[in-house]
Write a protein that holds these residues in place. Sequence first.
Motif, PDB file in Angstrom:
ATOM      1  N   VAL A   5       0.798  -1.223   0.152  1.00  0.00           N
ATOM      2  CA  VAL A   5       0.064  -0.221  -0.083  1.00  0.00           C
ATOM      3  C   VAL A   5       0.898   1.329   0.038  1.00  0.00           C
ATOM      4  CG1 VAL A   5      -1.968   1.269   1.184  1.00  0.00           C
ATOM      5  CG2 VAL A   5      -1.745  -1.274   1.468  1.00  0.00           C
ATOM      6  N   ILE A   6       0.507   1.954  -0.996  1.00  0.00           N
ATOM      7  CA  ILE A   6       1.554   3.408  -0.810  1.00  0.00           C
ATOM      8  C   ILE A   6       0.493   4.476  -0.722  1.00  0.00           C
ATOM      9  CG2 ILE A   6       2.777   4.944  -2.439  1.00  0.00           C
ATOM     10  CD1 ILE A   6       3.741   2.229  -4.099  1.00  0.00           C
ATOM     11  N   TYR A   7       0.859   5.272   0.408  1.00  0.00           N
ATOM     12  CA  TYR A   7       0.080   6.548   0.694  1.00  0.00           C
ATOM     13  C   TYR A   7       0.926   7.779  -0.004  1.00  0.00           C
ATOM     14  CZ  TYR A   7      -2.353   3.995   4.079  1.00  0.00           C
ATOM     15  OH  TYR A   7      -3.044   2.732   4.976  1.00  0.00           O
ATOM     16  N   HIS A  22       6.201  -0.144  -8.079  1.00  0.00           N
ATOM     17  CA  HIS A  22       5.349  -1.150  -7.597  1.00  0.00           C
ATOM     18  C   HIS A  22       4.080  -1.047  -8.162  1.00  0.00           C
ATOM     19  CE1 HIS A  22       8.272  -2.150  -4.205  1.00  0.00           C
ATOM     20  NE2 HIS A  22       8.266  -0.759  -3.967  1.00  0.00           N
ATOM     21  N   PRO A  23       3.926  -1.363  -9.393  1.00  0.00           N
ATOM     22  CA  PRO A  23       2.651  -1.355 -10.208  1.00  0.00           C
ATOM     23  C   PRO A  23       1.349  -1.857  -9.664  1.00  0.00           C
ATOM     24  CG  PRO A  23       4.185  -2.438 -11.389  1.00  0.00           C
ATOM     25  CD  PRO A  23       4.865  -2.047 -10.228  1.00  0.00           C
ATOM     26  N   GLU A  24       1.653  -3.076  -8.540  1.00  0.00           N
ATOM     27  CA  GLU A  24       0.833  -3.931  -8.019  1.00  0.00           C
ATOM     28  C   GLU A  24       0.202  -3.253  -6.793  1.00  0.00           C
ATOM     29  OE1 GLU A  24       4.426  -5.073  -6.032  1.00  0.00           O
ATOM     30  OE2 GLU A  24       4.035  -4.368  -8.031  1.00  0.00           O
ATOM     31  N   ALA A  25       0.813  -2.048  -6.344  1.00  0.00           N
ATOM     32  CA  ALA A  25       0.518  -1.651  -5.039  1.00  0.00           C
ATOM     33  C   ALA A  25      -0.734  -1.059  -5.153  1.00  0.00           C
ATOM     34  CB  ALA A  25       1.327  -0.772  -4.652  1.00  0.00           C
ATOM     35  N   ARG A  26      -1.712  -0.873  -4.108  1.00  0.00           N
ATOM     36  CA  ARG A  26      -2.829  -0.198  -3.847  1.00  0.00           C
ATOM     37  C   ARG A  26      -2.490   1.317  -3.455  1.00  0.00           C
ATOM     38  NH1 ARG A  26      -6.136   0.633   0.784  1.00  0.00           N
ATOM     39  NH2 ARG A  26      -5.126  -0.750   1.807  1.00  0.00           N
ATOM     40  N   PHE A  27      -3.132   2.160  -3.920  1.00  0.00           N
ATOM     41  CA  PHE A  27      -2.665   3.609  -3.774  1.00  0.00           C
ATOM     42  C   PHE A  27      -3.862   4.267  -2.971  1.00  0.00           C
ATOM     43  CE2 PHE A  27      -3.027   8.071  -5.168  1.00  0.00           C
ATOM     44  CZ  PHE A  27      -1.960   8.534  -4.721  1.00  0.00           C
ATOM     45  N   VAL A  28      -3.259   5.100  -1.931  1.00  0.00           N
ATOM     46  CA  VAL A  28      -4.094   5.664  -1.075  1.00  0.00           C
ATOM     47  C   VAL A  28      -4.192   7.095  -1.108  1.00  0.00           C
ATOM     48  CG1 VAL A  28      -4.763   5.837   1.348  1.00  0.00           C
ATOM     49  CG2 VAL A  28      -4.376   3.688   0.624  1.00  0.00           C
ATOM     50  N   ASP A  29      -4.736   8.015  -1.590  1.00  0.00           N
ATOM     51  CA  ASP A  29      -4.506   9.438  -1.804  1.00  0.00           C
ATOM     52  C   ASP A  29      -4.852   9.938  -0.340  1.00  0.00           C
ATOM     53  OD1 ASP A  29      -4.528  12.012  -2.555  1.00  0.00           O
ATOM     54  OD2 ASP A  29      -5.645  11.783  -4.213  1.00  0.00           O
ATOM     55  N   ILE A  30      -3.804  10.923   0.026  1.00  0.00           N
ATOM     56  CA  ILE A  30      -3.918  11.281   1.369  1.00  0.00           C
ATOM     57  C   ILE A  30      -4.878  12.653   1.152  1.00  0.00           C
ATOM     58  CG2 ILE A  30      -1.859  10.301   2.491  1.00  0.00           C
ATOM     59  CD1 ILE A  30      -0.505  13.102   2.099  1.00  0.00           C
ATOM     60  N   ALA A  32      -7.740  12.606  -0.419  1.00  0.00           N
ATOM     61  CA  ALA A  32      -8.850  12.193  -0.697  1.00  0.00           C
ATOM     62  C   ALA A  32      -9.778  12.471   0.380  1.00  0.00           C
ATOM     63  CB  ALA A  32      -8.972  10.837  -1.397  1.00  0.00           C
ATOM     64  N   SER A  33      -9.213  12.142   1.616  1.00  0.00           N
ATOM     65  CA  SER A  33     -10.102  12.284   2.800  1.00  0.00           C
ATOM     66  C   SER A  33      -9.044  12.546   4.187  1.00  0.00           C
ATOM     67  CB  SER A  33     -10.800  10.879   3.223  1.00  0.00           C
ATOM     68  OG  SER A  33      -9.963   9.860   3.388  1.00  0.00           O
ATOM     69  N   GLU A  34      -9.687  12.958   5.000  1.00  0.00           N
ATOM     70  CA  GLU A  34      -8.930  13.448   6.283  1.00  0.00           C
ATOM     71  C   GLU A  34      -8.515  11.945   7.121  1.00  0.00           C
ATOM     72  OE1 GLU A  34      -7.116  15.440   9.391  1.00  0.00           O
ATOM     73  OE2 GLU A  34      -7.874  16.279   7.430  1.00  0.00           O
ATOM     74  N   LYS A  35      -9.337  10.948   6.929  1.00  0.00           N
ATOM     75  CA  LYS A  35      -9.225   9.654   7.266  1.00  0.00           C
ATOM     76  C   LYS A  35      -7.749   8.993   6.870  1.00  0.00           C
ATOM     77  CE  LYS A  35     -10.911   4.837   7.844  1.00  0.00           C
ATOM     78  NZ  LYS A  35     -11.632   4.189   6.888  1.00  0.00           N
ATOM     79  N   ASN A  36      -7.655   9.155   5.470  1.00  0.00           N
ATOM     80  CA  ASN A  36      -6.624   8.615   4.771  1.00  0.00           C
ATOM     81  C   ASN A  36      -5.308   9.397   5.370  1.00  0.00           C
ATOM     82  OD1 ASN A  36      -8.257   7.304   3.070  1.00  0.00           O
ATOM     83  ND2 ASN A  36      -7.945   8.351   1.365  1.00  0.00           N
ATOM     84  N   LEU A  37      -5.228  10.694   5.506  1.00  0.00           N
ATOM     85  CA  LEU A  37      -4.010  11.622   6.155  1.00  0.00           C
ATOM     86  C   LEU A  37      -3.494  10.880   7.459  1.00  0.00           C
ATOM     87  CD1 LEU A  37      -1.912  13.694   6.082  1.00  0.00           C
ATOM     88  CD2 LEU A  37      -3.650  15.397   6.762  1.00  0.00           C
ATOM     89  N   GLU A  38      -4.689  10.842   8.223  1.00  0.00           N
ATOM     90  CA  GLU A  38      -4.463  10.367   9.546  1.00  0.00           C
ATOM     91  C   GLU A  38      -3.937   8.879   9.545  1.00  0.00           C
ATOM     92  OE1 GLU A  38      -8.396  10.758  11.577  1.00  0.00           O
ATOM     93  OE2 GLU A  38      -8.386  12.764  11.661  1.00  0.00           O
ATOM     94  N   GLU A  39      -4.269   7.980   8.760  1.00  0.00           N
ATOM     95  CA  GLU A  39      -3.846   6.641   8.837  1.00  0.00           C
ATOM     96  C   GLU A  39      -2.600   6.537   8.498  1.00  0.00           C
ATOM     97  OE1 GLU A  39      -3.804   2.396   8.865  1.00  0.00           O
ATOM     98  OE2 GLU A  39      -4.925   4.096   9.900  1.00  0.00           O
ATOM     99  N   MET A  40      -2.013   7.557   7.164  1.00  0.00           N
ATOM    100  CA  MET A  40      -0.627   7.522   7.019  1.00  0.00           C
ATOM    101  C   MET A  40       0.272   8.237   8.134  1.00  0.00           C
ATOM    102  SD  MET A  40       1.867  10.036   5.680  1.00  0.00           S
ATOM    103  CE  MET A  40       1.196  11.631   5.661  1.00  0.00           C
TER     104      MET A  40
END
Length: 67
Positions: A5-7, A22-30, A32-40
Amino acid sequence: MSEIVIYGKSTCPHTKRALAAHPEARFVDILASEKNLEEMLRLSGGQRRIPVVVEDGKACVGFRRGS
């Protein structure tokens, strides 16, 4: 094979390099949401550097060619 997973931000050149490596990685846009940023931030120990690459439950902050 474990999930990677790439944040980061889609506009960040370092994030783009990590995703290309890592083309197979799942991308998480920080942005896109406050929750994504907090998780990162939780995974990075509060560091505000991107990308944060998570593999096998272990987070690596930043990306260097060949990492």
